[in-house]
Design a protein around this motif. Structure first.
Motif, PDB file in Angstrom:
ATOM      1  N   GLN A 739       0.846  -1.188   0.000  1.00 16.40           N
ATOM      2  CA  GLN A 739       0.000   0.000   0.000  1.00 16.40           C
ATOM      3  C   GLN A 739       0.886   1.244   0.000  1.00 16.40           C
ATOM      4  OE1 GLN A 739      -3.502  -0.062   2.632  1.00 16.40           O
ATOM      5  NE2 GLN A 739      -2.775  -2.038   3.394  1.00 16.40           N
ATOM      6  N   GLY A 740       0.605   2.170  -0.876  1.00 13.25           N
ATOM      7  CA  GLY A 740       1.323   3.439  -0.900  1.00 13.25           C
ATOM      8  C   GLY A 740       2.682   3.324  -1.569  1.00 13.25           C
ATOM      9  N   ASP A 741       3.213   4.475  -1.974  1.00 15.02           N
ATOM     10  CA  ASP A 741       4.490   4.502  -2.685  1.00 15.02           C
ATOM     11  C   ASP A 741       5.636   4.002  -1.815  1.00 15.02           C
ATOM     12  OD1 ASP A 741       2.991   5.584  -4.648  1.00 15.02           O
ATOM     13  OD2 ASP A 741       3.859   7.614  -4.551  1.00 15.02           O
ATOM     14  N   ALA A 742       5.586   4.292  -0.523  1.00 15.39           N
ATOM     15  CA  ALA A 742       6.703   3.915   0.346  1.00 15.39           C
ATOM     16  C   ALA A 742       6.873   2.394   0.398  1.00 15.39           C
ATOM     17  CB  ALA A 742       6.471   4.467   1.760  1.00 15.39           C
ATOM     18  N   GLN A 743       5.772   1.667   0.525  1.00 15.08           N
ATOM     19  CA  GLN A 743       5.879   0.205   0.576  1.00 15.08           C
ATOM     20  C   GLN A 743       6.331  -0.360  -0.763  1.00 15.08           C
ATOM     21  OE1 GLN A 743       2.391  -1.716   2.098  1.00 15.08           O
ATOM     22  NE2 GLN A 743       2.483  -0.699   4.088  1.00 15.08           N
ATOM     23  N   VAL A 744       5.890   0.248  -1.862  1.00 13.74           N
ATOM     24  CA  VAL A 744       6.335  -0.212  -3.179  1.00 13.74           C
ATOM     25  C   VAL A 744       7.843  -0.011  -3.318  1.00 13.74           C
ATOM     26  CG1 VAL A 744       6.184   0.233  -5.664  1.00 13.74           C
ATOM     27  CG2 VAL A 744       4.103   0.169  -4.276  1.00 13.74           C
ATOM     28  N   ARG A 745       8.348   1.163  -2.893  1.00 10.71           N
ATOM     29  CA  ARG A 745       9.783   1.424  -2.986  1.00 10.71           C
ATOM     30  C   ARG A 745      10.565   0.458  -2.089  1.00 10.71           C
ATOM     31  NH1 ARG A 745      11.131   6.009  -5.680  1.00 10.71           N
ATOM     32  NH2 ARG A 745       9.439   7.502  -6.133  1.00 10.71           N
ATOM     33  N   ALA A 746      10.056   0.219  -0.882  1.00 13.72           N
ATOM     34  CA  ALA A 746      10.750  -0.685   0.041  1.00 13.72           C
ATOM     35  C   ALA A 746      10.814  -2.104  -0.528  1.00 13.72           C
ATOM     36  CB  ALA A 746      10.049  -0.692   1.395  1.00 13.72           C
ATOM     37  N   ALA A 747       9.733  -2.534  -1.138  1.00 12.71           N
ATOM     38  CA  ALA A 747       9.715  -3.881  -1.719  1.00 12.71           C
ATOM     39  C   ALA A 747      10.718  -3.996  -2.858  1.00 12.71           C
ATOM     40  CB  ALA A 747       8.315  -4.213  -2.218  1.00 12.71           C
ATOM     41  N   PHE A 748      10.787  -2.970  -3.702  1.00 13.94           N
ATOM     42  CA  PHE A 748      11.723  -3.011  -4.823  1.00 13.94           C
ATOM     43  C   PHE A 748      13.164  -3.034  -4.310  1.00 13.94           C
ATOM     44  CE2 PHE A 748      14.278  -1.536  -8.320  1.00 13.94           C
ATOM     45  CZ  PHE A 748      13.668  -2.089  -9.445  1.00 13.94           C
ATOM     46  N   ARG A 749      13.461  -2.209  -3.300  1.00 10.03           N
ATOM     47  CA  ARG A 749      14.832  -2.182  -2.749  1.00 10.03           C
ATOM     48  C   ARG A 749      15.199  -3.523  -2.116  1.00 10.03           C
ATOM     49  NH1 ARG A 749      13.928   3.652   0.175  1.00 10.03           N
ATOM     50  NH2 ARG A 749      13.964   4.929  -1.744  1.00 10.03           N
ATOM     51  N   ASP A 750      14.218  -4.152  -1.476  1.00 12.10           N
ATOM     52  CA  ASP A 750      14.479  -5.466  -0.881  1.00 12.10           C
ATOM     53  C   ASP A 750      14.895  -6.469  -1.955  1.00 12.10           C
ATOM     54  OD1 ASP A 750      14.248  -7.659   1.152  1.00 12.10           O
ATOM     55  OD2 ASP A 750      12.611  -8.259  -0.185  1.00 12.10           O
ATOM     56  N   PHE A 751      14.161  -6.468  -3.073  1.00 13.34           N
ATOM     57  CA  PHE A 751      14.516  -7.376  -4.172  1.00 13.34           C
ATOM     58  C   PHE A 751      15.895  -7.034  -4.725  1.00 13.34           C
ATOM     59  CE2 PHE A 751       9.808  -8.210  -5.480  1.00 13.34           C
ATOM     60  CZ  PHE A 751       9.710  -9.177  -4.483  1.00 13.34           C
ATOM     61  N   GLU A 752      16.165  -5.734  -4.903  1.00 16.90           N
ATOM     62  CA  GLU A 752      17.450  -5.329  -5.452  1.00 16.90           C
ATOM     63  C   GLU A 752      18.598  -5.811  -4.579  1.00 16.90           C
ATOM     64  OE1 GLU A 752      17.642  -1.365  -8.125  1.00 16.90           O
ATOM     65  OE2 GLU A 752      17.236  -1.030  -5.993  1.00 16.90           O
ATOM     66  N   THR A 753      18.396  -5.740  -3.266  1.00 14.58           N
ATOM     67  CA  THR A 753      19.456  -6.153  -2.341  1.00 14.58           C
ATOM     68  C   THR A 753      19.642  -7.663  -2.355  1.00 14.58           C
ATOM     69  OG1 THR A 753      18.965  -4.267  -0.910  1.00 14.58           O
ATOM     70  CG2 THR A 753      20.198  -6.112   0.065  1.00 14.58           C
ATOM     71  N   ARG A 754      18.532  -8.407  -2.246  1.00 13.74           N
ATOM     72  CA  ARG A 754      18.639  -9.865  -2.116  1.00 13.74           C
ATOM     73  C   ARG A 754      18.969 -10.553  -3.432  1.00 13.74           C
ATOM     74  NH1 ARG A 754      14.352 -12.658  -0.852  1.00 13.74           N
ATOM     75  NH2 ARG A 754      12.731 -11.069  -1.042  1.00 13.74           N
ATOM     76  N   PHE A 755      18.536  -9.978  -4.542  1.00 18.48           N
ATOM     77  CA  PHE A 755      18.738 -10.629  -5.827  1.00 18.48           C
ATOM     78  C   PHE A 755      19.675  -9.828  -6.724  1.00 18.48           C
ATOM     79  CE2 PHE A 755      14.150 -11.758  -4.783  1.00 18.48           C
ATOM     80  CZ  PHE A 755      14.507 -12.926  -4.114  1.00 18.48           C
ATOM     81  N   ALA A 756      20.626  -9.187  -6.113  1.00 18.99           N
ATOM     82  CA  ALA A 756      21.589  -8.400  -6.874  1.00 18.99           C
ATOM     83  C   ALA A 756      22.343  -9.295  -7.858  1.00 18.99           C
ATOM     84  CB  ALA A 756      22.579  -7.724  -5.925  1.00 18.99           C
ATOM     85  N   GLY A 757      22.446  -8.821  -9.087  1.00 21.19           N
ATOM     86  CA  GLY A 757      23.127  -9.604 -10.109  1.00 21.19           C
ATOM     87  C   GLY A 757      22.245 -10.621 -10.805  1.00 21.19           C
ATOM     88  N   LEU A 758      21.046 -10.841 -10.269  1.00 21.17           N
ATOM     89  CA  LEU A 758      20.111 -11.789 -10.871  1.00 21.17           C
ATOM     90  C   LEU A 758      18.921 -11.093 -11.501  1.00 21.17           C
ATOM     91  CD1 LEU A 758      19.855 -14.723  -8.269  1.00 21.17           C
ATOM     92  CD2 LEU A 758      20.804 -14.851 -10.573  1.00 21.17           C
ATOM     93  N   MET A 759      18.285 -10.236 -10.717  1.00 22.45           N
ATOM     94  CA  MET A 759      16.999  -9.671 -11.094  1.00 22.45           C
ATOM     95  C   MET A 759      17.120  -8.751 -12.307  1.00 22.45           C
ATOM     96  SD  MET A 759      14.215  -7.715  -8.678  1.00 22.45           S
ATOM     97  CE  MET A 759      14.943  -6.070  -8.814  1.00 22.45           C
ATOM     98  N   THR A 760      16.217  -8.959 -13.262  1.00 25.01           N
ATOM     99  CA  THR A 760      16.184  -8.106 -14.443  1.00 25.01           C
ATOM    100  C   THR A 760      15.029  -7.125 -14.419  1.00 25.01           C
ATOM    101  OG1 THR A 760      14.926  -9.816 -15.605  1.00 25.01           O
ATOM    102  CG2 THR A 760      17.320  -9.822 -15.897  1.00 25.01           C
TER     103      THR A 760
END
Length: 897
Positions: A739-760
Motif C-alpha cells: 500500500q502506498g508509494d513507500a511500501q512499493v519502494r521498500a519492496a523493490f529495494r528489498d529485491f534489489e538487495t537480495r537478488f543483486a546480479g540476478l533480477m532483471t
C-alpha cells in the motif's frame, strides 16, 4: 533451403496389400532411378502423366526432382528393395500457401496404394511448410488419379478446362481426413499381419534334437497342436525333428514359408533374417533375447528392406486358435483353449498367466501375441486385427511401453465401442517403471499420462492380472449395468456386511428398498428375513425362494445389478437345495448383470455355467466382485456418453503465436522460460485472460506502475523476475498487499538487495480479489504429446497433488472431466450454498491452453498458478511458459515403428 532443411526422416509404411515401402525425400543421387521410373512407363501412362507420350518430359521431371533443394519445392519417393516405385512432388509458384502437386507410380504397381500413401506424406510435409492448398492438373480420362484425389478424405474440387481437369485440394486436417487415413491404415495393417497370424506355411529355425531347447519346444507345440498347414524345421544336421521334415537352410525349403520362427543365438539373427527376406518370407517371430544394438539394428534393417513384419524379439510366441489353422507357436506349458479373447502382452510371464486364466474360466483365446521387446508389431496392430478377425469380442493388453500413443488412442476409442479393451496399468511406481525399462528396453511413461490415455480411450485399466481376469469374467458373461446401483442378497448376515463394505468402498451405491419392494420380497422370503440392502434371506432360504427374490430385484427399476453373497449351510445340504442354482438355472443371459460371492471358493474367480449357454461369474472375495462391477459400470457410462467434440474457439491467432515462438527461439537457440512480456504476448494470441500487470526495471517505474494499477483498495503485488526463475514463493521473490508509494519502494529495494546480479525487473499487479486458487498447465511428453493438467492451485498445489489430467487436444467431455474430477470440484460447483465459479470461463481457459499446446510443438511446459476462479471470471494471476526447439510431428501419419 539446404538439403538438410528439406530432408524429411526416412520412414517405412504399409501399402494396401500389406507390403512395406520406404518413403523418403528425393536426393540428387536418385536421378538415374527416377529417370528409370519414367523410362519403364508405357506410352499411355506417360501421356496421362505429362499430357503427351514424351520421353523428354520424363527426363525433365527426373532433373527437376533430383535437383538441389530450393525454396517452395519438395519431392518424396517410394522405394522397395532399392527400386523407386513412386514419386510425389509439389512446388509453390506465386502464393506461398498454394502448391502445384503431381504424382507418378511405376507401371504394374497401380491399385496397391502407392500413390495414396505418397500423397498422405506429401500433405503432412506441406502442412509443416505452411501450405494450405494443393492444385493439380489431370486429363479428364485419368480416372485413377482423379479417384485418388476424391478418396483422400480432403475437400477436393474440380474445374473442367477442355480435356483437362483442374483439381483443388484443401489441406485441412479434420476428423474426415483422419478417419480416411485411419481406414486405409487399418486395412493395410491387417493385410500385413495375415502372414503372421494366418500363415500357409511355417518354418522353425533353430529346432534342435536337444530336449528342453526353445526351438524344439516351439516346433513340438506347433506339431502337437495340430497346425493344419505346412510345417518345416530348419536344421543343417538332421533330416527331421519330431517327425517334421528338416532342411539345411531357409532358402532350401520346398515352399517359401509365410512365417519363420527364429530360435537361434543373437549373433546369428542378422544373417538369418537377411536370408529369410531374400527367400520371400513375409513375417518373423523372434524369441531370441539379449540382442546388442548392432544386432537389433541389423534385424530391423532386414525386416524393413524385405517387408517382413516382426514379433519380438525376446518373446513367448504367438497363437491363433482358429480350428482351421490351430497355430500355436509358443513355448507355454499348455495349448490355449479356443475362445473369443484376444491377448497381447510384453511380458511372457504375464502372457502365461493370462492364457492359463482365460482357459480355466472357459473364455478361451482367439489369438495371442507376446510382443516382447516390441520392435515392430504393437498393441495398436493387434487391436486392429481383433477388430476385423470376426472371432474376438474381448481384448486384453499388458503393455509396458507405447510407440505411438496418439495413434493407439484413436484406434482404441474406435475398438472399445465394439468390444471391451482391458489392460493392466503396469509401472505405476518408480520401481515398477525401472523394471519395465530394464525388462523391455522401453522408455518409462508417467502414470498420470498413461491413465489419461486409458480414460480418454475408454480402456478398462486394472491394477493386477488377477483384477484383469476378474473383470474379464464379468464383461464376458454378463450384460453391462445401467448404473452403479447394487442390491446385495445373502443367506448369512456377515457375508452381506462384507459385500456391502466392498461395494461402498469401490464407489457403488446401495439404494434402500422402497416399501413396495419390501412387501414384494417379504412375500417370497422365509420368515425372519430382513429386507434392507443387503437383503438377509437367512440360512433357511430355499433355492426357489432365492430365485424368486433375485428375479423380483432384477425387475425393480431402481436396481442395476444383483450381487449374491452366499455361504454353504447344513440346512441347504439337508434340504437338497443348491442356492447357486437359483441364479444359474432358468433364463440364460439376463438383461441386468448378476454376480455371486462364495467365500469358500478355492479360486479367485470362476464362471458358473448357466442356462442357454450363459455363465455367471463367482468370486471368492467381495472386493473382487465389487471391483469388476465398478469397471463394468464405468464402461457402460463411457459407451452411453456421446463422442466428444473439439469446440471452435474465437480470437485465436495461431500465426502470431508461431511468430512469437520462432522469434524467441531464434534469440535463444537452446530454449528456456519466457520473460513476462513474451509470455503475455503468447497468451494474448489465444485469448487467455490475465490479471493486468506492468513491467518495471527501476524503483521509479515500479511506483508509476503501482499508481496506475491500484484497484479500489489501493493495494498491489510485486514479483521479482530473472531468467530461469520458476518458483517465486520458494525464492521469497514476491511481496503481497503493498500500500502506498513507500511500501512499493521498500519492496523493490528489498529485491534489489537480495537478488543483486540476478533480477532483471519486476512485475507489478493489482491485488486480486478473493476466489478459489486453481492450477492449469501443460507438460509436453516426448512420447504421448501434450498433457493438460488442472486442479487445486496456490502454494499447496504440489503438496496436495489434487490434479486431473487429459491428453490434448481436449474435447468438451475432457474439459468437463478435468473440472469435475479433482477433489476441489465442489468448491467450483457451488458447495454449501455458495455461488459456483465461472465454469464457462474455466472451460474456455482449458480449451485455449489445449489449443496452444497443440499448435506449438515448441511448448515444453506451461504453468498457470494460481488461476483465480470467482463467480464473475477466471483469471490467470501468474503464468510461466517454457519453449524448446522442437519440430512438429504428425502423430497420425501412416508409418511403421
Amino acid at each position: 533451403m539446404t538439403d538438410d532443411e528439406r530432408d524429411r526422416p526416412t520412414v517405412h509404411a504399409l501399402l494396401a496389400d500389406g507390403t512395406t515401402v520406404c518413403i523418403r525425400s528425393v536426393r540428387p543421387g536418385d536421378h538415374d532411378q527416377l529417370r528409370g521410373l519414367y523410362e519403364e512407363m508405357s506410352p499411355e501412362h506417360l501421356r496421362l502423366r505429362f499430357f503427351a507420350a514424351s520421353r523428354r518430359s520424363a527426363d525433365l521431371a527426373a532433373d527437376r526432382a533430383a535437383a538441389p533443394a530450393r525454396p517452395g519445392y519438395r519431392a518424396l519417393l517410394a522405394e522397395t528393395q532399392g527400386r523407386v516405385i513412386g514419386l510425389a512432388e509439389y512446388e509453390t509458384v506465386d502464393d506461398p500457401e498454394t502448391a502445384e502437386m503431381s504424382i507418378a507410380v511405376a507401371d504394374g504397381l497401380h491399385h496397391r496404394g502407392v500413390g495414396t500413401l505418397l500423397v498422405e506424406h506429401l500433405v503432412s510435409a506441406a502442412r509443416a511448410d505452411g501450405i494450405t492448398t494443393f492444385t493439380a492438373d489431370a486429363l479428364s480420362e485419368n480416372y485413377e488419379v482423379l479417384r485418388l484425389f476424391t478418396d483422400l478424405g480432403l475437400r477436393a474440387g474440380r474445374r473442367f478446362e477442355g480435356p483437362e481437369v483442374r483439381c483443388t485440394i484443401a489441406l485441412d486436417e479434420d476428423d474426415t481426413y483422419l478417419a480416411a487415413v485411419e481406414a486405409r491404415g487399418r486395412a493395410a495393417d491387417v493385410a500385413s499381419l495375415e502372414p503372421l497370424l494366418r500363415p500357409d506355411a511355417v518354418a522353425v529355425v533353430g529346432a534342435g534334437r536337444r530336449p528342453g531347447s526353445v526351438g524344439r519346444a516351439l516346433l513340438h507345440h506347433l506339431h502337437a497342436g495340430g497346425f493344419t498347414r505346412r510345417l518345416f524345421a530348419v536344421n543343417p544336421h538332421v533330416s527331421s525333428v519330431l517327425g517334421v521334415p528338416s532342411y539345411p537352410s531357409v532358402s532350401s525349403l520346398p515352399k517359401v514359408p509365410d512365417l519363420a520362427v527364429l530360435a537361434i543365438p543373437a549373433d546369428a539373427l542378422p544373417a538369418t533374417a537377411e536370408e529369410c527376406g531374400k527367400a520371400g518370407v513375409r513375417a518373423l517371430l523372434v524369441v531370441t533375447s539379449g540382442l546388442d544394438p548392432d544386432q537389433a539394428e541389423a534385424l530391423m534393417t532386414a525386416c524393413r528392406a524385405y517387408g517382413m513384419r516382426l514379433v519380438g524379439p525376446n518373446c513367448l510366441g504367438i497363437s491363433n486358435t482358429d480350428p482351421w489353422l490351430r497355430l500355436d507357436a509358443t513355448f507355454a506349458a499348455d495349448h490355449p483353449r479356443p475362445g473369443t479373447a484376444g491377448v497381447a502382452v510384453q511380458s511372457g510371464g504375464v502372457g502365461i498367466a493370462l492364457l492359463d486364466g482365460l482357459s480355466r474360466l472357459g473364455i478361451g483365446v482367439s489369438s495371442f501375441v507376446s510382443l516382447g521387446d516390441k520392435y515392430d508389431v504393437s498393441g495398436n496392430d493387434m487391436l486392429q486385427w481383433w477388430e476385423s478377425d470376426g472371432r474376438t469380442d474381448l481384448a486384453l493388453l499388458h503393455l509396458e511401453s507405447f510407440g505411438n500413443p496418439r495413434a493407439f488412442s484413436r484406434t482404441a476409442r474406435r475398438v472399445t465401442r465394439r468390444m471391451p479393451v482391458l489392460t493392466v496399468d503396469a509401472g505405476r511406481t518408480e520401481a515398477g517403471r525401472r523394471a519395465a525399462a530394464s525388462h523391455t528396453a522401453a522408455a518409462a511413461t508417467r502414470t498420470m499420462t498413461r491413465q489419461a490415455l486409458f480414460t480418454q480411450a475408454g480402456i478398462t485399466a486394472t491394477r493386477s492380472v488377477g483384477e484383469l481376469l476378474e473383470t474379464a469374467a464379468l464383461l464376458h458373461a454378463q450384460p453391462l449395468p445401467a448404473g452403479t446401483r447394487v442390491a446385495i442378497v445373502t443367506n448369512a448376515g456377515g457375508a452381506g456386511v462384507l459385500a456391502a463394505d466392498a461395494c461402498a468402498e469401490a464407489g457403488l451405491t446401495l439404494p434402500a428398498p422402497t416399501p413396495e419392494l419390501i412387501d414384494d420380497l417379504l412375500a417370497v422370503l422365509p420368515e425372519g428375513a430382513a429386507v434392507g440392502n443387503p437383503v438377509d434371506a437367512t440360512a433357511a432360504v430355499t433355492e426357489d425362494q432365492l430365485r424368486d427374490c433375485v428375479d423380483r430385484l432384477l425387475r425393480y427399476p431402481g436396481i442395476d445389478t444383483v450381487l449374491l453373497a452366499l455361504v454353504p449351510t447344513a440346512i441347504a445340504v439337508a434340504t437338497g437345495d443348491d442356492l447357486v442354482r437359483a441364479v444359474t438355472e432358468g433364463p440364460g443371459r439376463r438383461e441386468r448383470p448378476v454376480a455371486v460371492v462364495r467365500l469358500e471358493q478355492d479360486l479367485p474367480v470362476k464362471l458358473l455355467p448357466a442356462g442357454e449357454g450363459g455363465a455367471v461369474p463367482s468370486y471368492a472375495e467381495p472386493v473382487a466382485a465389487a471391483r469388476a462391477l465398478v469397471h463394468a459400470a464405468r464402461r457402460a457410462a463411457w459407451l452411453n456418453r456421446p463422442v466428444g467434440t473439439i469446440p471452435e474457439l474465437v480470437e485465436v491467432d495461431t500465426a502470431s503465436a508461431h511468430t512469437v515462438a520462432e522469434t524467441y527461439l531464434a534469440a535463444h537457440p537452446d530454449g528456456g522460460w519466457l520473460d513476462p512480456r513474451t509470455c503475455a504476448e503468447l497468451l494474448a494470441c489465444y485469448g487467455i485472460p490475465q490479471l493486468p500487470w506492468a513491467w518495471a526495471e527501476t524503483e521509479d517505474d515500479a511506483v508509476i506502475a503501482a499508481e496506475r494499477l491500484r484497484g479500489a483498495d489501493g493495494r498491489v503485488v510485486m514479483k521479482a523476475h530473472w531468467p530461469g526463475l520458476v518458483h517465486k514463493t520458494e525464492q521469497h521473490a514476491i511481496h503481497l498487499d503493498l500500500q502506498g508509494d513507500a511500501q512499493v519502494r521498500a519492496a523493490f529495494r528489498d529485491f534489489e538487495t537480495r537478488f543483486a546480479g540476478l533480477m532483471t525487473g519486476v512485475v507489478v499487479q493489482p491485488l486480486a480479489a478473493r476466489g478459489t486458487e486453481l492450477f492449469a498447465g501443460v507438460a509436453q511428453d516426448d512420447v504421448f504429446g501434450p498433457l493438460v493438467l488442472f486442479g487445486l492451485g496456490g502454494t499447496a498445489t504440489e503438496v496436495l497433488a489434487d490434479h486431473a489430467a487429459r491428453l490434448a487436444p481436449l474435447t468438451d467431455h475432457d474439459v468437463h472431466d478435468l473440472i469435475t474430477t479433482p477433489r476441489c470440484a465442489p468448491l467450483l460447483l457451488g458447495a454449501h450454498g455458495s455461488r459456483p465459479a465461472d465454469l464457462q470461463g474455466l472451460e474456455q481457459l482449458l480449451l485455449r491452453l489445449s489449443r496452444m499446446a497443440g499448435d506449438l510443438p515448441q511448448l515444453a511446459e506451461a504453468d498457470f498458478n494460481p488461476v483465480l476462479a470467482t463467480p464473475a471470471a477466471v483469471t490467470v494471476l501468474d503464468a510461466r511458459v517454457r519453449l524448446l526447439p522442437r519440430r512438429a510431428q504428425d502423430p497420425y501419419l501412416r508409418r511403421l515403428r
